[in-house]
Design a protein around this motif. Structure first.
Motif, PDB file in Angstrom:
ATOM      1  N   HIS A  22     -17.368 -27.142  70.613  1.00 38.23           N
ATOM      2  CA  HIS A  22     -18.081 -27.931  69.602  1.00 38.23           C
ATOM      3  C   HIS A  22     -19.408 -27.246  69.293  1.00 38.23           C
ATOM      4  CE1 HIS A  22     -20.667 -31.708  68.606  1.00 38.23           C
ATOM      5  NE2 HIS A  22     -20.316 -31.068  67.500  1.00 38.23           N
ATOM      6  N   VAL A  23     -19.589 -26.891  68.032  1.00 41.99           N
ATOM      7  CA  VAL A  23     -20.852 -26.302  67.576  1.00 41.99           C
ATOM      8  C   VAL A  23     -21.473 -27.243  66.547  1.00 41.99           C
ATOM      9  CG1 VAL A  23     -22.012 -24.292  66.613  1.00 41.99           C
ATOM     10  CG2 VAL A  23     -19.867 -24.000  67.871  1.00 41.99           C
ATOM     11  N   ARG A  24     -22.726 -27.600  66.758  1.00 42.26           N
ATOM     12  CA  ARG A  24     -23.446 -28.450  65.803  1.00 42.26           C
ATOM     13  C   ARG A  24     -24.441 -27.577  65.043  1.00 42.26           C
ATOM     14  NH1 ARG A  24     -23.933 -33.595  64.432  1.00 42.26           N
ATOM     15  NH2 ARG A  24     -25.918 -34.582  63.959  1.00 42.26           N
ATOM     16  N   TYR A  25     -24.273 -27.549  63.722  1.00 38.06           N
ATOM     17  CA  TYR A  25     -25.118 -26.733  62.858  1.00 38.06           C
ATOM     18  C   TYR A  25     -26.089 -27.606  62.074  1.00 38.06           C
ATOM     19  CZ  TYR A  25     -21.450 -23.143  63.408  1.00 38.06           C
ATOM     20  OH  TYR A  25     -20.538 -22.247  63.901  1.00 38.06           O
ATOM     21  N   LEU A  26     -27.306 -27.124  61.915  1.00 36.51           N
ATOM     22  CA  LEU A  26     -28.210 -27.667  60.905  1.00 36.51           C
ATOM     23  C   LEU A  26     -27.836 -26.990  59.600  1.00 36.51           C
ATOM     24  CD1 LEU A  26     -30.742 -29.358  60.150  1.00 36.51           C
ATOM     25  CD2 LEU A  26     -32.060 -27.259  60.462  1.00 36.51           C
ATOM     26  N   ARG A  27     -27.577 -27.765  58.574  1.00 35.40           N
ATOM     27  CA  ARG A  27     -27.150 -27.230  57.287  1.00 35.40           C
ATOM     28  C   ARG A  27     -28.201 -27.553  56.230  1.00 35.40           C
ATOM     29  NH1 ARG A  27     -23.076 -29.591  53.222  1.00 35.40           N
ATOM     30  NH2 ARG A  27     -22.664 -27.836  51.824  1.00 35.40           N
ATOM     31  N   VAL A  28     -28.706 -26.536  55.572  1.00 36.94           N
ATOM     32  CA  VAL A  28     -29.700 -26.709  54.523  1.00 36.94           C
ATOM     33  C   VAL A  28     -28.998 -26.547  53.177  1.00 36.94           C
ATOM     34  CG1 VAL A  28     -31.871 -25.894  53.537  1.00 36.94           C
ATOM     35  CG2 VAL A  28     -31.519 -25.816  56.021  1.00 36.94           C
ATOM     36  N   LEU A  29     -28.869 -27.646  52.442  1.00 35.55           N
ATOM     37  CA  LEU A  29     -28.158 -27.640  51.173  1.00 35.55           C
ATOM     38  C   LEU A  29     -29.046 -27.243  50.006  1.00 35.55           C
ATOM     39  CD1 LEU A  29     -27.151 -30.335  52.976  1.00 35.55           C
ATOM     40  CD2 LEU A  29     -25.490 -30.392  51.133  1.00 35.55           C
ATOM     41  N   SER A  30     -30.331 -27.572  50.095  1.00 40.95           N
ATOM     42  CA  SER A  30     -31.278 -27.242  49.037  1.00 40.95           C
ATOM     43  C   SER A  30     -32.665 -27.259  49.651  1.00 40.95           C
ATOM     44  CB  SER A  30     -31.184 -28.254  47.887  1.00 40.95           C
ATOM     45  OG  SER A  30     -31.750 -29.495  48.290  1.00 40.95           O
ATOM     46  N   SER A  31     -33.668 -26.987  48.837  1.00 33.67           N
ATOM     47  CA  SER A  31     -35.036 -26.966  49.352  1.00 33.67           C
ATOM     48  C   SER A  31     -35.508 -28.354  49.768  1.00 33.67           C
ATOM     49  CB  SER A  31     -35.984 -26.389  48.291  1.00 33.67           C
ATOM     50  OG  SER A  31     -35.896 -27.138  47.093  1.00 33.67           O
ATOM     51  N   PHE A  32     -34.771 -29.421  49.385  1.00 31.01           N
ATOM     52  CA  PHE A  32     -35.187 -30.773  49.751  1.00 31.01           C
ATOM     53  C   PHE A  32     -34.061 -31.572  50.417  1.00 31.01           C
ATOM     54  CE2 PHE A  32     -33.762 -30.661  45.355  1.00 31.01           C
ATOM     55  CZ  PHE A  32     -32.810 -31.668  45.316  1.00 31.01           C
ATOM     56  N   THR A  33     -32.946 -30.952  50.749  1.00 34.82           N
ATOM     57  CA  THR A  33     -31.822 -31.685  51.317  1.00 34.82           C
ATOM     58  C   THR A  33     -31.230 -30.955  52.516  1.00 34.82           C
ATOM     59  OG1 THR A  33     -31.248 -32.393  49.068  1.00 34.82           O
ATOM     60  CG2 THR A  33     -29.628 -32.808  50.779  1.00 34.82           C
ATOM     61  N   THR A  34     -31.122 -31.636  53.641  1.00 39.87           N
ATOM     62  CA  THR A  34     -30.480 -31.066  54.815  1.00 39.87           C
ATOM     63  C   THR A  34     -29.460 -32.039  55.374  1.00 39.87           C
ATOM     64  OG1 THR A  34     -32.126 -31.923  56.339  1.00 39.87           O
ATOM     65  CG2 THR A  34     -32.526 -29.728  55.435  1.00 39.87           C
ATOM     66  N   SER A  35     -28.544 -31.518  56.173  1.00 38.20           N
ATOM     67  CA  SER A  35     -27.542 -32.346  56.844  1.00 38.20           C
ATOM     68  C   SER A  35     -27.087 -31.619  58.095  1.00 38.20           C
ATOM     69  CB  SER A  35     -26.356 -32.625  55.912  1.00 38.20           C
ATOM     70  OG  SER A  35     -25.671 -31.422  55.628  1.00 38.20           O
ATOM     71  N   HIS A  36     -26.044 -32.135  58.718  1.00 43.66           N
ATOM     72  CA  HIS A  36     -25.445 -31.478  59.862  1.00 43.66           C
ATOM     73  C   HIS A  36     -23.984 -31.164  59.581  1.00 43.66           C
ATOM     74  CE1 HIS A  36     -28.766 -32.923  62.651  1.00 43.66           C
ATOM     75  NE2 HIS A  36     -28.616 -31.652  62.961  1.00 43.66           N
ATOM     76  N   GLU A  37     -23.478 -30.153  60.261  1.00 43.46           N
ATOM     77  CA  GLU A  37     -22.062 -29.843  60.215  1.00 43.46           C
ATOM     78  C   GLU A  37     -21.587 -29.597  61.636  1.00 43.46           C
ATOM     79  OE1 GLU A  37     -18.984 -26.588  58.227  1.00 43.46           O
ATOM     80  OE2 GLU A  37     -20.801 -27.191  57.166  1.00 43.46           O
ATOM     81  N   ASP A  38     -20.465 -30.220  61.989  1.00 38.21           N
ATOM     82  CA  ASP A  38     -19.908 -30.103  63.335  1.00 38.21           C
ATOM     83  C   ASP A  38     -18.583 -29.358  63.277  1.00 38.21           C
ATOM     84  OD1 ASP A  38     -21.632 -31.871  65.267  1.00 38.21           O
ATOM     85  OD2 ASP A  38     -21.448 -33.016  63.416  1.00 38.21           O
ATOM     86  N   LEU A  39     -18.518 -28.236  63.992  1.00 39.44           N
ATOM     87  CA  LEU A  39     -17.312 -27.421  64.055  1.00 39.44           C
ATOM     88  C   LEU A  39     -16.650 -27.612  65.417  1.00 39.44           C
ATOM     89  CD1 LEU A  39     -15.419 -25.094  63.055  1.00 39.44           C
ATOM     90  CD2 LEU A  39     -17.084 -23.509  64.075  1.00 39.44           C
ATOM     91  N   TYR A  40     -15.340 -27.907  65.394  1.00 35.99           N
ATOM     92  CA  TYR A  40     -14.554 -28.058  66.616  1.00 35.99           C
ATOM     93  C   TYR A  40     -13.422 -27.031  66.605  1.00 35.99           C
ATOM     94  CZ  TYR A  40     -16.933 -32.599  66.859  1.00 35.99           C
ATOM     95  OH  TYR A  40     -17.877 -33.597  66.896  1.00 35.99           O
ATOM     96  N   ILE A  41     -13.171 -26.412  67.761  1.00 36.15           N
ATOM     97  CA  ILE A  41     -12.119 -25.407  67.892  1.00 36.15           C
ATOM     98  C   ILE A  41     -11.329 -25.682  69.163  1.00 36.15           C
ATOM     99  CG2 ILE A  41     -11.579 -22.941  68.043  1.00 36.15           C
ATOM    100  CD1 ILE A  41     -14.376 -22.378  66.905  1.00 36.15           C
TER     101      ILE A  41
END
Length: 252
Positions: A22-41
């Protein structure tokens, strides 16, 4: 003796690849918007889940807030499902929504022609990572991957390196960034790697892109109509792509 060493290697490999990563990424979508993305393998199966939340952007040290343009509805999670393989293209199945319509899309993603720079390294989430550069659907990107994690996978639709991608970003942009915050090599979460999306409309990638851009152009048209009337006739440009995918294969 050689047979014993080979047996031990195969046993270790079997144990390693049978674990769930399980990898948890900080995801930057724009200069004012961020989220998270979780990758499972697990067992060469991958699923990446994009969320949309209000979080502190640790890359810029400022608070940011997710923005949703789908008629005021709560942002939905998006799923990217695939299998690890050595093929020159990799099948991805992903979900998305446009103007209140939920879609299930099939995408055959070409492998990136990566240029690895062995002497360029940095530590990410506790792992030594090697730098690589490539072009993904019209965008120059830079990635860092961990050889210690022998999975040819990464967030979103990125893959093709001899190790797990822990950092990937579009060059010369302040968004389209994925950076690993944590890595769990023995994750115990219950994950369905092949979920059924029976309630979503099946659509081709080409039709999905067309629907998405038509919807965004409507939004841009509304913004233009609400701009102050001046002698400059300000207008918001349509058909802009704000993602890392700038050019698709049928547009070659």
């Amino acid at each position: 003796m050689k047979n014993i060493i080979l047996l031990i290697f195969l046993l270790i490999s079997t144990i390693f690849f049978s674990q769930q990563i399980h990898v948890r990424y900080l995801r930057v979508l724009s200069s004012f918007t961020t989220s998270h993305e979780d990758l499972y393998i697990k067992n060469n199966q991958t699923i990446s889940i994009q969320d949309s939340t209000i979080i502190n952007n640790k890359l810029t040290d400022s608070w940011t807030m997710a923005v949703n343009l789908d008629n005021g509805k709560k942002p939905r999670k998006q799923y990217f499902v695939s299998d690890i393989s050595n093929d020159p293209e990799r099948n991805y199945f992903f979900t998305s929504n446009v103007d209140s319509r939920d879609f299930f899309i099939y995408d055959k993603v070409p492998k990136i022609d990566w240029k690895i720079e062995e002497n360029q390294t940095k530590t990410i989430a506790g792992y030594k990572c090697v730098k690589a550069k490539g072009i993904f659907r019209g965008t120059n990107i830079t990635a860092y991957f961990a050889k210690e994690l022998p999975y040819s996978a990464g967030p979103f639709k990125f893959y093709g390196l001899p190790g797990l991608i822990l950092d990937v970003r579009a060059d010369n942009m302040d968004h389209e960034i994925w950076k690993a915050e944590s890595v769990d090599v023995d994750d115990k979460s219950t994950i369905v790697f092949k979920p059924k999306f029976l309630n979503k409309e099946k659509i081709s990638l080409k039709d999905y892109v067309a629907a998405k851009e038509a919807h965004m152009n409507k939004i841009f048209a509304k913004i233009t109509d609400n701009l102050p009337k001046t002698n400059f006739n300000a207008k918001v440009t349509t058909n802009q792509r704000f993602t890392v995918e700038q050019k698709y294969e049928w547009e070659e």
